[in-house]
Design an enzyme around this catalytic site. Structure first.
Site, PDB file in Angstrom:
ATOM      1  N   HIS A   1       0.644  -1.136  -0.060  1.00  0.00           N
ATOM      2  CA  HIS A   1      -0.092   0.085   0.072  1.00  0.00           C
ATOM      3  C   HIS A   1       0.802   1.284   0.006  1.00  0.00           C
ATOM      4  CE1 HIS A   1      -3.928  -2.039   1.407  1.00  0.00           C
ATOM      5  NE2 HIS A   1      -3.998  -1.556   0.191  1.00  0.00           N
TER       6      HIS A   1
ATOM      7  N   CYS B   1      -6.701  33.804 -14.930  1.00  0.00           N
ATOM      8  CA  CYS B   1      -5.363  33.797 -14.062  1.00  0.00           C
ATOM      9  C   CYS B   1      -5.500  33.404 -12.720  1.00  0.00           C
ATOM     10  CB  CYS B   1      -4.767  35.046 -14.221  1.00  0.00           C
ATOM     11  SG  CYS B   1      -5.591  36.427 -13.628  1.00  0.00           S
TER      12      CYS B   1
END
Ligand code: PEP
Ligand code: MG
Length: 878
Positions: free
Chosen positions: A455, A832
């Site tokens: 994992h 932006c």
């Protein structure tokens, strides 16, 4: 007719992923193409959604279909639930539409009880196996379904191993395992207050519910948020007849990839454990052997497996990640999926698939997760320093990149230390998915146990976090927060450096350096550029940022926050003088000092962008961020201004605002002090004239951007000031220079009146940080405090400041574009705000026809790839 909630593997196919989940759809597909798949059925993702709608209950219609399909499965396998002749045992596994490795739950060997275990013990002649299955089942069921912590059972196993004087689980015999199973049942009863369930149907319903419930566990919720997987999708549940890898030394289980998930190199890559069940490999309990070694032990199964790998890769035309079991030498496929991979591997595999004629260039671009590219831009150790260092140890290079930080021993500490601004490396015996939050905040992860597919490795690779795993030389005491490694003693807070690309571990600090981008990356980006229609600019505040962004492929500057050009100690003084001026004369004096600094910066920006567009936003400083607070700074400022410290303090006091974000910032500053706008205009135009003289061939058209407009009249007022100064500067220079004056659209009123605003503005740029703030009325600076409660209560699935709110903020954007174009058909529109670098938001920006997105330099490649994918999708949809 009742809705169909359950499908046999023979009833599905790969296209049914939304209904059957990835695992279910692929099990069906593998069945269809004739691969050896233990048969079973899939309970749909819709059943999961229904479970939540019904108040976390499985309704009668769904449960009766599940019972009906158990009978069908009994018919197919010739085995029966709870039967004393030929009992059916199944695995129950989650499987969402998008793969979420290790985030949800699995239960194996379901169907066992005291009677059945005795039957299979006798019939198989292998009582060890039978009791091993039973103790595993009790353990998993108790943990997953009834939420009795794993640790109680692990403690019992450890005790048993100690008593027997053995190290590995496999060294325990049938009697030991039988004793353990009974101890487990007693533990269950003491924790739950009732006997462990014996009825396989009751067990199955409990397990299905637990899988549905695991869709909503904290680690799954975090994973979904990070990977943009909607909560509404739900998970399917796969019920599959068991194949046993733990029946002896002619059995085993493995996880393998058709190509190396770390490098992309073609060839089988994976791990195998004899006499084991699937979770042993994934959990990293024992360190497995390399897949190639399987050939010696199981020549026939190995050959068959290689053949299956080829079939699956050719079929899916992508690298596959498979789970399989060998039972008495026979191969059974338990899962296949497109494998998670590092960014390097993703690029290499995509290019190789094109070269092998398996994929088109367009498909290659579409198959790379733009978020993944982030890891390519992550730091590596400074090679000069690295040369002088000797590694203390070497373990598995589980996820690439370099990390240097202070040692912590728990996920909670990782989070807490990181929140205090520390860089940490999380050191664990083994990690489990519950550690995800702590793994996210760490620079790197080092584990004692586990292989490349454990994992820790899978999750770290997915997150792009450096990880070294399986360092068995470490002797660790997690409770005491200390470990020993090759004669060195480490305690919490000590520095360590790890290299996830080589597996090397170093004592102390090794500085890191930015990564270099080359090879396949360039190829993919070049292909992406062919398909992309939207431009990608950068938000760059300094010449250094601009040069970096240019290297990374920025096609312009979409936002230069000019107030950010004054953070350096040698500049802040002049800026403070400007803020703390009492009169126009004083302010102009301060502005005269600032002008050459700005002009010089702007020249460098134009140079860096080589004639591509550069948008310079006029000052938008929340004033409280810039005024001095330290006594010395106040004194220094007073001396420079010819004032007393008291006078300065009075000015500072007068600048205080109740809500600075909605205060005297943006173009409001230019309305009150037009001399500031005049100075900035001079700097922008003079710099452009200078650079144009050096580069007459460049099409230099500076874009002056006015922030925070809410009314076209305030924009008109400021624009008039700008145009007068700009035109005068140009006339004086004798050079022909074009420039544009546009505005940010970041206040809802600006979007609502975008037609009026377009009569003044020559371009629009959406400042979605403020637009989100003001549309929601959530303060940008304070929302973090309460958003967690919004995720916990599912009001929000993600942060609207990171992922664009399409239905609200997005609607305002669409409206503004439409209104703006009615008045100025060629108006240029971009974004932006932070959303400009978020792949999902970029997709939306493409769909509403923005001309460009602008984002921070390191996100430019991500945005470019996302923009190309958006264009490809849009073309396909037509
Ligand atoms: C915005 O508001 O989205 C923006 C880009 O401006 P700032 O973040 O500087 O307010
Ligand atoms: Mg803004």
């Amino acid at each position: 007719m009742a809705k169909k909630w359950v499908y046999l593997f023979t009833e599905g196919n790969a296209d049914m992923r939304p209904t059957l989940g990835g695992k279910g759809a692929n099990l069906a597909e593998m069945t269809n193409i004739g691969l050896p798949v233990p048969q079973g059925f899939t309970i749909t993702t819709e059943a999961c959604t229904q479970y939540y709608e019904d108040g976390r209950e499985i309704n009668d219609e769904i449960s009766s279909q599940i019972y009906e399909y158990i009978e069908k499965l009994e018919g197919i396998t010739g085995k029966k639930f709870g039967d004393l002749e030929n009992p059916l045992l199944v695995s129950v596994r989650s499987g969402a539409r998008a793969s979420m490795p290790g985030m949800m739950d699995t239960i194996l060997n379901l169907g066992l009880n005291e009677k059945v275990v005795n039957v299979i013990a006798e019939k198989s002649g292998n009582p060890r196996w039978a009791w091993d299955c039973y103790r595993r089942f009790i353990q998993m069921y108790s943990d997953v379904v009834m939420e009795v912590g794993k640790k109680y059972f692990e403690q019992l196993i450890d005790k048993m191993k100690e008593e027997k004087g053995v190290k590995q689980d496999v060294e325990l015999d049938a009697n030991d395992l039988k004793t353990l199973a009974n101890q487990f049942k007693a533990e269950y009863k003491s924790k739950i207050g009732s006997d462990f369930p014996d009825d396989p149907k009751e067990q199955l319903m409990g397990a299905v519910k637990a899988v549905f419930r695991s869709w909503d566990n904290p680690r799954a919720n975090i994973y979904r948020r990070d990977n943009d997987i909607p909560y509404s999708w739900g998970t399917a549940v796969n019920v599959q007849s068991m194949a046993f890898g733990n029946m002896g030394d002619d059995c085993g289980t493995g996880v393998a990839f058709t190509r190396n998930p770390a490098t992309g190199e073609k060839g089988l890559f994976g791990e195998f454990l004899t006499n084991a069940q699937g979770e042993d490999v994934v959990a990293g309990v024992r360190t497995p052997m390399k897949i190639a070694e399987m050939e010696d032990k199981f020549p026939q199964a190995f050959e068959q497996f290689q053949n299956v790998c080829k079939i699956l890769e050719d079929h899916y035309r992508d690298m596959q990640d498979m789970e399989f079991t060998v039972e008495h030498g026979n191969l059974y496929m338990l899962q296949t999926r497109s494998g998670k991979r590092t960014a390097q591997a993703a690029l290499r595999i995509a290019c190789d698939l094109v070269d092998e004629g398996m994929r088109t260039e367009e498909e290659a671009v579409a198959m790379i997760d733009p978020r993944n590219l982030d890891t390519l831009l992550h730091p590596q150790f400074d090679p000069a320093v690295l040369k002088t260092q000797t590694p203390l140890a070497k373990a598995l290079p589980a996820s690439p990149g370099a990390a240097c930080g202070q040692i912590v021993f728990s996920a909670a500490d990782s989070k807490a230390w990181a929140e205090n601004g520390n860089k940490v490396v999380l050191v664990r015996l083994e990690t489990s998915p519950e550690d995800i939050e702590g793994m996210k905040t760490a620079q790197g992860i080092l584990t004692v146990r586990g292989g490349m597919t454990s994992h820790a490795a899978v999750v770290a690779r997915g997150m792009g976090t450096c990880c070294v795993s399986g360092c068995s030389e470490i002797s660790i005491n997690e409770e005491k927060k200390e470990f020993d490694l090759n004669g060195e003693h480490f305690v919490e807070g000590d520095w360590i450096s790890i290299d996830g690309s080589t597996g090397n571990i170093y004592k102390g600090i090794i500085p890191t350096k930015d990564a270099e981008i080359a090879g396949e990356f360039g190829r993919i980006m070049a292909w992406a550029d062919q398909f992309r229609t939207m431009k990608v600019r950068t938000n760059a505040d300094t010449p250094k940022d601009a040069r970096k962004a240019r290297q990374l492929g920025a096609e312009g500057i979409g936002l230069c926050r000019t107030e950010h050009m004054f953070f350096q100690p040698d500049r802040i003084a002049a800026f403070r003088e400007m803020i703390c001026s009492d009169t126009v004369e004083e302010r102009e004096k301060a502005l005269d000092k600032i002008l050459p600094m700005q002009q010089d910066d702007f020249e460098q920006l134009y140079e860096a962008l080589e004639g591509d567009p550069v948008t310079i936003r006029f000052l938008d400083p929340p004033l409280h961020e810039f005024v001095p607070t330290a006594e010395e700074d106040i004194k220094e400022l007073a001396a420079a201004q010819g004032k007393t410290p008291e006078q300065i303090k009075n000015i500072i006091e007068s600048l205080k605002e109740f809500n600075p974000m909605m205060g005297h910032r943006g173009l409001r500053l230019a309305v009150t002090y037009p001399e500031i706008a005049k100075m900035q205009t001079k700097a922008v135009i003079r710099a452009a004239i200078r650079v144009k003289k050096d580069h007459p061939d460049w099409n230099l058209v500076p874009e002056i951007m006015i922030p925070l407009t809410s009314d076209y009249k305030e924009l008109a007022y400021v624009k008039k000031v700008v145009v007068a100064v700009a035109d005068e500067e140009i006339a004086n220079s004798g050079i022909d220079l074009k420039y544009q004056v546009g505005t940010m659209i970041e206040i809802p009123r600006a979007a609502l009146t975008a037609d009026q605003i377009a009569s003044e503005a020559e371009f629009f740029c959406f400042g979605t940080n403020d637009l989100t703030q003001m549309t929601y009325g959530f303060s940008r600076d304070d929302a973090g405090k309460f958003l967690t409660a919004y995720y916990d209560t599912k009001i929000f699935e993600n942060d609207p400041f990171a992922r664009l709110d399409v239905s609200g903020v997005g609607k305002l954007m669409e409206m503004a574009i439409k209104l703006g174009k009615e008045v100025r058909p060629n108006i240029h529109c971009g974004i932006c705000g932070e959303h400009g670098g978020d792949p999902t938001s970029v997709m939306f920006c493409n769909s509403i026809g923005l001309d460009y997105v602008s984002c921070s330099p390191f996100r430019v490649p991500i945005a470019k790839l996302a923009a190309a994918q958006a264009a490809i999708e849009q073309k396909k949809a037509k």
